[in-house]
Design an enzyme around this catalytic site. Structure first.
Site, mmCIF file in Angstrom:
data_model
loop_
_atom_site.group_PDB
_atom_site.id
_atom_site.type_symbol
_atom_site.label_atom_id
_atom_site.label_comp_id
_atom_site.label_asym_id
_atom_site.label_seq_id
_atom_site.Cartn_x
_atom_site.Cartn_y
_atom_site.Cartn_z
ATOM 1 C CG ASP A 78 -1.816 1.167 1.328
ATOM 2 O OD1 ASP A 78 -2.662 1.304 0.435
ATOM 3 O OD2 ASP A 78 -1.687 1.955 2.278
ATOM 4 C CD GLU A 112 -2.415 2.428 -3.430
ATOM 5 O OE1 GLU A 112 -3.383 3.186 -3.611
ATOM 6 O OE2 GLU A 112 -1.769 2.409 -2.382
#
Length: 735
Positions: A414, A467
């Protein structure tokens, strides 16, 4: 008899401030009247009498108490060698208790353990730090170890010692900053924390950073857990995975938030357990044709609305859905169903909760001291100090831990962009340049490279996915070739362009035709995953179905056409839960998906369409075999902006007969006798048409397919005369 230790040592023990209580307590060789002897020492706060019990003699020896203190000592003048013993106490209530002396046990962590941890290269440090049930010197108990280099004192506290930090102070292992203690007779399920006394005398109660299990929020204690007892049955899967390359395999991901996929509404809207999810989620994913599930973070977190992205227990699966072995059961069931498991992982930041990592030992330990380096103001969280060896080791080992102990098949990392740039979401004056004056976070970059390199070194066949939303070069290129080392990168640009395009009224799409085609300019610069994730269906962005323009029929038709185009576009695929059957409202993490929508035909038919698309994707090598090579894609025509039509080919590069032709019509106007170029002669079978009645369409199709004409067209030696359905995607294959 006068004690054999100095009064200041007794005082330091009594005040629970001695850095190594083993220097004072336990068994020690001493000299009494210039003769060698053995002394056994203990310190108690609430006992009347204390004894040394010698099992080989079945004898109790009284200990002498130093007046005004809790210090007890027994001298054995006839003994010069260590011997086995226990302690026995008598309290004011007349209760006698016999137990093993905590300070009679040798240290367990080796010098190699401490050295490698200090170097940041102990990749199984999770087997050393934290809490581990074991048999030590013939006694069952638990080893506790924690890194807190600036603490004045660290103790283990729990129900077993009435949460009294004076009772089990730990020993500091040299200059390593690691504190260690073996406590006998503890068992699985016991609660514990570390009580840390800072140099200023403040007391902190901290959850174990390496805990394998924690209490369910709002409680925050760590729980002693044995995570090595689960009987895995996925060896065949792991062996197969080790010899496969995900780059050349179909990867269609169903993104899931375990707390809101389904709820048990009749039982106060409770969560499904990991085992219930194994019984319900896994068969559904398999039926729908997905190859992988991706779980939003499953590590322990205190705040439900963070969706797991503010982690306090990096080594502990959340107790919301069960125990560690229950998550293992879910992953094992997934593997046995042929489904891979990817887990979202959050090494970019951590929350400020006082029981967690912040200011852990009274200093800025896991985070930076300077808020210009150490704060994410947007998220209210703290940034890891990646330049500190022990912090980097904590994170790298954590990634490996989930592969090792939980058999996961991939991690989606993330907020990578926030790690790469020192000025991420910061204004002038709110950040500090690196040593070269640039904005790149050099320590974070080194950490990312090390994590990726070690993941593939120790676990071949797994995936690491970034990401990452910027133009940082080489995100999915190997470390040895100068890249960051991820296998895949989320294609955020494609997602933004396509959602913007698809939300426009078809009347105006002709003016935005480049949004469909732009991603092909960079599609092969990285190994991409095309994502329609949870982030796109929250915070006022509306659900995917509701983003589509037009009346109800057109909304469904638009979404089917979009999904068909997505399946043909280069890149692996990801779709968030609920989007496969047309969730009308935004995702709400506090309730289950609206499964009742499947009582209605349009939603049933959309779900069937997504299922059929997935099965086509898995069975057609042209769609995945050479996904990252530009030769696998060829435009037929991308100029027809007036009609908002595009056509292209996907190729397997091994057999011309595997070639697929995609034609997308992004207007509600049917187009008959629409001619496109074709690469080969023969019959082109219509294998998917988003406008078929079975999917809720109007039924305009090509009668099962069409035969190529010997009429060169659009740079191809042959051509097809086809009917284009309104707001439809057609997939043709040479038969």
């Amino acid at each position: 008899m006068k004690p054999t230790v100095k009064p200041q040592d007794i005082s330091a023990i009594g005040n629970s401030e001695h850095r190594d209580p083993f220097d004072v307590l336990g068994m020690h060789p001493v000299k009494v009247k210039n003769k060698k002897a053995i002394a056994v020492r203990a310190y108690f706060y609430d006992v009347k009498e204390s004894y040394v019990y010698v099992p080989e003699e079945d004898t109790l020896y009284p200990m002498e108490q130093t007046p005004g203190t809790g210090f007890f000592e027994a001298i054995f003048p006839e003994r010069q060698e260590p011997f086995r013993y226990q302690l026995e106490t008598l309290d004011d209530n007349g209760q006698r208790t016999r137990f093993h002396d905590v300070y009679s046990f040798w240290p367990i962590l080796t010098e190699d353990d401490l050295y490698l941890f200090g170097e940041g290269r102990h990749y199984k440090i999770y087997e050393k730090l934290g809490c581990h049930l074991m048999n030590h010197q013939g006694v069952d108990g638990a080893l506790f170890a924690v890194w807190a280099p600036s603490a004045k004192r660290v103790s283990v506290v729990g129900d077993f010692n009435h949460w009294d930090g004076r009772r089990h102070p730990m020993r500091m292992r040299g200059a390593s900053g690691v504190w260690e203690l073996f406590i006998p007779d503890l068992k699985e399920g016991d609660l514990y924390k570390f009580e840390i006394k800072t140099q200023l005398g403040h007391l902190y109660l901290k959850t174990d950073p390496y805990a394998f299990y924690c209490q369910r929020r709002p409680e925050t204690s760590s729980i002693i857990a044995n995570i090595n007892k689960f009987q895995w049955e996925d060896q065949e899967w792991l062996i197969k995975r080790e010899h496969e390359n995900p780059l050349n395999r179909p990867v269609s991901i169903y993104e899931v938030h375990l707390g809101s996929w389904k709820r048990v509404t009749e039982e106060n809207n409770r969560f499904l357990t990991y085992r219930e999810l194994a019984d319900q989620l896994i068969p559904y994913v398999k039926e729908m044709g997905y190859t992988h599930i991706e779980l939003l973070p499953v590590a322990e977190h205190p705040f439900d609305e963070s969706w797991g992205y503010q982690v306090t227990g990096y080594y502990a699966p959340t107790s919301r859905f069960g125990q560690p072995e229950d998550l293992m059961y879910l992953i094992n069931a997934s593997h046995n169903a042929g489904i891979g498991v990817i887990v979202d992982w959050v090494p970019a930041h951590f929350p400020r909760d006082s029981f967690g990592l912040p200011y852990f030992d009274g200093t800025f330990l896991y985070e930076h001291a300077d808020p210009r380096r150490g704060e994410h103001k947007d998220w209210g969280t703290l940034i890891f100090n990646y330049g500190r060896n022990e912090v980097r080791n904590f994170l790298v080992a954590n990634a490996l831990f989930w592969f090792d102990k939980y058999h996961i098949d991939g991690i989606r990392v993330d907020a990578v962009a926030s790690m790469l740039y020192l000025d991420y979401s910061k204004k002038e004056g709110e950040w500090i340049p690196n040593r070269f004056g640039g904005r790149e976070n050099l320590e974070a970059i080194d950490f990312i490279k090390e994590m990726n390199a070690k993941a593939y070194e120790y676990f071949p066949g797994v995936m690491t996915i970034a990401e990452e939303s910027t133009a940082w070069p080489g995100v999915s290129h190997p470390v040895h070739l100068g890249g960051l080392g991820f296998m895949f990168k989320w294609n955020m640009g494609w997602m933004n362009d396509m959602l913007t395009y698809m939300s426009k009224d078809p009347l105006y799409r002709r003016y935005h035709h480049g949004m469909i085609t732009f991603a092909l300019l960079y599609a092969f610069h990285e190994n991409f995953v095309l994502v329609l994730s949870h982030d796109e269906v929250v915070h006022g962005k509306r659900s995917l179905l509701d983003k589509m323009p037009g009346d109800m029929w057109q909304k469904f038709a638009n979404l089917r056409a979009f999904y068909g185009f997505m399946m043909g576009h280069p890149g692996k695929k990801l779709l968030f839960m609920g989007s496969e059957f047309g969730q009308w409202i935004e995702w709400d993490s506090n309730k289950g998906l609206d499964w009742n929508l499947l009582d209605y035909e349009p939603h049933q038919k959309l779900q069937r369409y997504v299922r059929d698309l997935n099965h086509v994707y898995k069975t057609e090598p042209a769609l995945y075999r050479h996904d990252s090579k530009y030769q696998s894609f060829e435009w037929i025509d991308f100029y027809d902006s007036d009609n908002s039509v595009i056509s292209f080919m996907r190729k397997s590069l091994e057999r011309d007969q595997d070639t697929l032709v995609f034609v997308c019509n992004f207007t509600p106007v049917p187009r008959h006798n629409y001619r496109i170029g074709a690469p080969l002669p023969g019959f082109y079978k219509e294998i998917i048409n988003s406008d078929w009645h079975i999917y809720g369409g109007s039924g305009i199709d090509n009668g099962g397919g069409c035969t190529a004409d010997s009429l060169p067209w659009q740079g191809q030696p042959y051509s097809l005369d086809i009917s284009l359905p309104p707001l439809g995607t057609v997939i043709l294959k040479i038969s």
